[in-house]
Design a protein around this motif. Structure first.
Motif, PDB file in Angstrom:
ATOM      1  N   ASP A  83       0.811  -1.218   0.000  1.00  0.00           N
ATOM      2  CA  ASP A  83       0.000   0.000   0.000  1.00  0.00           C
ATOM      3  C   ASP A  83       0.843   1.266   0.000  1.00  0.00           C
ATOM      4  O   ASP A  83       0.385   2.324  -0.437  1.00  0.00           O
ATOM      5  N   GLU A  84       2.074   1.167   0.498  1.00  0.00           N
ATOM      6  CA  GLU A  84       2.949   2.335   0.533  1.00  0.00           C
ATOM      7  C   GLU A  84       3.854   2.418  -0.694  1.00  0.00           C
ATOM      8  O   GLU A  84       4.705   3.300  -0.774  1.00  0.00           O
ATOM      9  N   GLY A 143       7.590   8.197  -5.594  1.00  0.00           N
ATOM     10  CA  GLY A 143       8.886   8.555  -5.022  1.00  0.00           C
ATOM     11  C   GLY A 143       9.684   7.358  -4.554  1.00  0.00           C
ATOM     12  O   GLY A 143      10.832   7.500  -4.114  1.00  0.00           O
ATOM     13  N   THR A 144       9.114   6.160  -4.645  1.00  0.00           N
ATOM     14  CA  THR A 144       9.762   4.948  -4.164  1.00  0.00           C
ATOM     15  C   THR A 144      11.102   4.715  -4.866  1.00  0.00           C
ATOM     16  O   THR A 144      11.190   4.804  -6.088  1.00  0.00           O
ATOM     17  N   ILE A 145      12.123   4.404  -4.082  1.00  0.00           N
ATOM     18  CA  ILE A 145      13.416   4.017  -4.639  1.00  0.00           C
ATOM     19  C   ILE A 145      13.469   2.494  -4.637  1.00  0.00           C
ATOM     20  O   ILE A 145      13.432   1.861  -3.581  1.00  0.00           O
ATOM     21  N   THR A 205      12.896  16.709   1.532  1.00  0.00           N
ATOM     22  CA  THR A 205      11.750  15.815   1.420  1.00  0.00           C
ATOM     23  C   THR A 205      11.226  15.414   2.796  1.00  0.00           C
ATOM     24  O   THR A 205      10.012  15.353   3.012  1.00  0.00           O
ATOM     25  N   ALA A 206      12.131  15.138   3.728  1.00  0.00           N
ATOM     26  CA  ALA A 206      11.706  14.795   5.090  1.00  0.00           C
ATOM     27  C   ALA A 206      10.921  15.945   5.708  1.00  0.00           C
ATOM     28  O   ALA A 206       9.873  15.726   6.345  1.00  0.00           O
ATOM     29  N   ASP A 249       7.842   6.850   5.019  1.00  0.00           N
ATOM     30  CA  ASP A 249       9.201   7.047   5.521  1.00  0.00           C
ATOM     31  C   ASP A 249      10.021   7.766   4.447  1.00  0.00           C
ATOM     32  O   ASP A 249      10.268   7.212   3.373  1.00  0.00           O
ATOM     33  N   PRO A 250      10.480   8.998   4.710  1.00  0.00           N
ATOM     34  CA  PRO A 250      11.255   9.736   3.699  1.00  0.00           C
ATOM     35  C   PRO A 250      12.527   9.020   3.262  1.00  0.00           C
ATOM     36  O   PRO A 250      13.022   9.255   2.158  1.00  0.00           O
TER      37      PRO A 250
END
Length: 421
Positions: free
Chosen positions: A160-161, A190-192, A321-322, A341-342
């Motif tokens: 989900d994230e 934004g996922t790495i 971003t954080a 979580d940034p």
């Protein structure tokens, strides 16, 4: 990002945002009477004066065709064009400069691999593995090729994230997988992604891995050898460079074996009335007069980022971003897509407002001088998987500041007040 997926690239110039901002003429603009706050960097970045000047200098001092002349201008143009290729190779730690192919953009680079290597190596019953968070440019070419070949496109799932189920990836990548094509960083979530791990899974079954690095190369250290990639592509305009030029990097042995993508001009070694022979790498894939001026400017963009140091660029964006995530998540009516979580994401925050349509929000922010992106972000299946047809997106770069984040978040609150009247 793990150390195994990082390069070095730390330069000598101090990372001072105020001095960086002074290099970007457009940041002095006022939009609707307000100071421009540019937060649409995932779509394209602004250009520093040094890059703009490199274009002017080329056309005023050096303009000529490359590889084909013995006169001074042609020699200078050729030298500058090839020097830019060398700079790009060093920037991504390519083993050989001949592995850097100039294209128009990331999309063309992806299509080139699909139309050459994959066309030649994919058979009926084989499969192509991609993630569910891909840009259209890394979905549609594979769909079309699969239709043509009788192959299958498979998708790696994420939670989900927006974090890939790497444990379940082994059940998707199998002995009939020919290529895994994955984004390094999602332009929506934004996922790495764990590219080095995906490369290991691909290589274990004899498949290749292609990395869409359009959102990673501009923002973080990227080392093609540390990633163990087979192909990697990105666009200059997302990393301070001009539009209309991009890069495909590939392993030399793969590029050497691949057929040409287009024909004519410098990609030809010899032509008779009966047949033709192809030029050496990298020219085999660069038909016609190339984008010489923008190669010069891409070299200037690489110089600029290298002087800052990509570790420093990445650190700045992680901190920003954080801070932005904390501020956006404090809003009651906003849902952020992607990792909370940034540390798991790059400088992209896509979000949905409970009551305000993204297009309305984007228009209202523009009235305040704040530029964000709204829509499906060329990732329609991904956005729709969240039960919506559009999302708002703020994305950051080297010249953005915490005060601009504050303006953005305050702008959302002001817009909420307007729509609640």
């Amino acid at each position: 990002m793990s150390n195994s997926e990082s390069g070095s690239g730390v330069g000598s110039r101090a990372f001072d945002v105020d001095s960086i901002r002074a290099d970007f003429p457009i940041l002095n603009r006022k939009i609707n009477g307000q100071q421009l706050v540019y937060l649409d960097n995932a779509a394209t970045t602004q250009k520093p004066a040094q890059v703009i000047k490199s274009l002017t200098d080329y056309y005023e001092q050096t303009n000529a065709n490359v590889h084909r002349g013995v006169h001074t201008l042609s020699i200078e143009a050729t030298d500058g064009y090839e020097l830019a290729r060398t700079k790009v190779a060093k920037f991504i730690n390519a083993p050989r400069r001949e592995e850097v192919i100039w294209t128009r953009n990331t999309s063309e680079s992806l299509n080139l691999v699909a139309a050459t290597w994959a066309e030649a190596n994919l058979s009926e019953g084989d499969n192509i593995v991609i993630t569910m968070m891909e840009h259209h440019s890394n979905i549609v070419p594979w769909q079309q090729l699969a239709f043509k070949k009788g192959a299958e496109v498979r998708y790696l799932q994420h939670d989900d994230e927006g974090v890939i189920d790497i444990d379940g990836a082994g059940g998707v990548i199998d002995s009939r997988t020919k290529i895994v094509a994955a984004t390094h960083m999602s332009n929506v979530l934004g996922t790495i992604n764990p590219i080095a791990k995906l490369a290991e899974l691909a290589h274990d079954v004899g498949a290749l891995i292609l990395v869409d690095a359009a959102q990673s190369v501009p923002h973080m250290p990227v080392d093609v050898q540390a990633l163990d990639a087979d192909f990697l592509c990105f666009s200059a305009h997302k990393m301070l460079g001009p539009t209309g030029i991009g890069v495909l990097w590939g392993r030399y042995d793969l590029l050497e074996a691949m057929p040409p993508y287009m024909f004519g001009g410098d990609m030809i070694l010899e032509v008779t009335y009966e047949d033709a022979n192809w030029n050496d790498l990298p020219y085999k894939f660069e038909a016609g007069t190339p984008n010489i001026a923008d190669a010069f400017a891409t070299g200037a963009a690489v110089d600029y980022l290298s002087a800052l140091g990509m570790e420093n660029v990445w650190k700045h964006e992680q901190e920003l971003t954080a801070y932005a995530m904390e501020q956006v998540l404090s809003l009651d009516n906003v849902k952020v897509l992607g990792p909370q979580d940034p540390a798991l994401r790059g400088g992209v925050i896509s979000f949905i407002h409970d009551t305000i349509h993204p297009h309305d929000l984007g228009t209202a922010l523009d009235q305040q001088g704040i530029a964000i992106r709204t829509g499906h972000h060329c990732a329609m299946p991904l956005v729709r998987s969240y039960g919506v047809v559009a999302a708002a997106r703020a994305s950051f770069y080297i010249y953005n500041t915490k005060s601009e984040v504050d303006a953005f978040v305050n702008g959302i609150s002001e817009t909420e007040g307007y729509f609640s009247r």
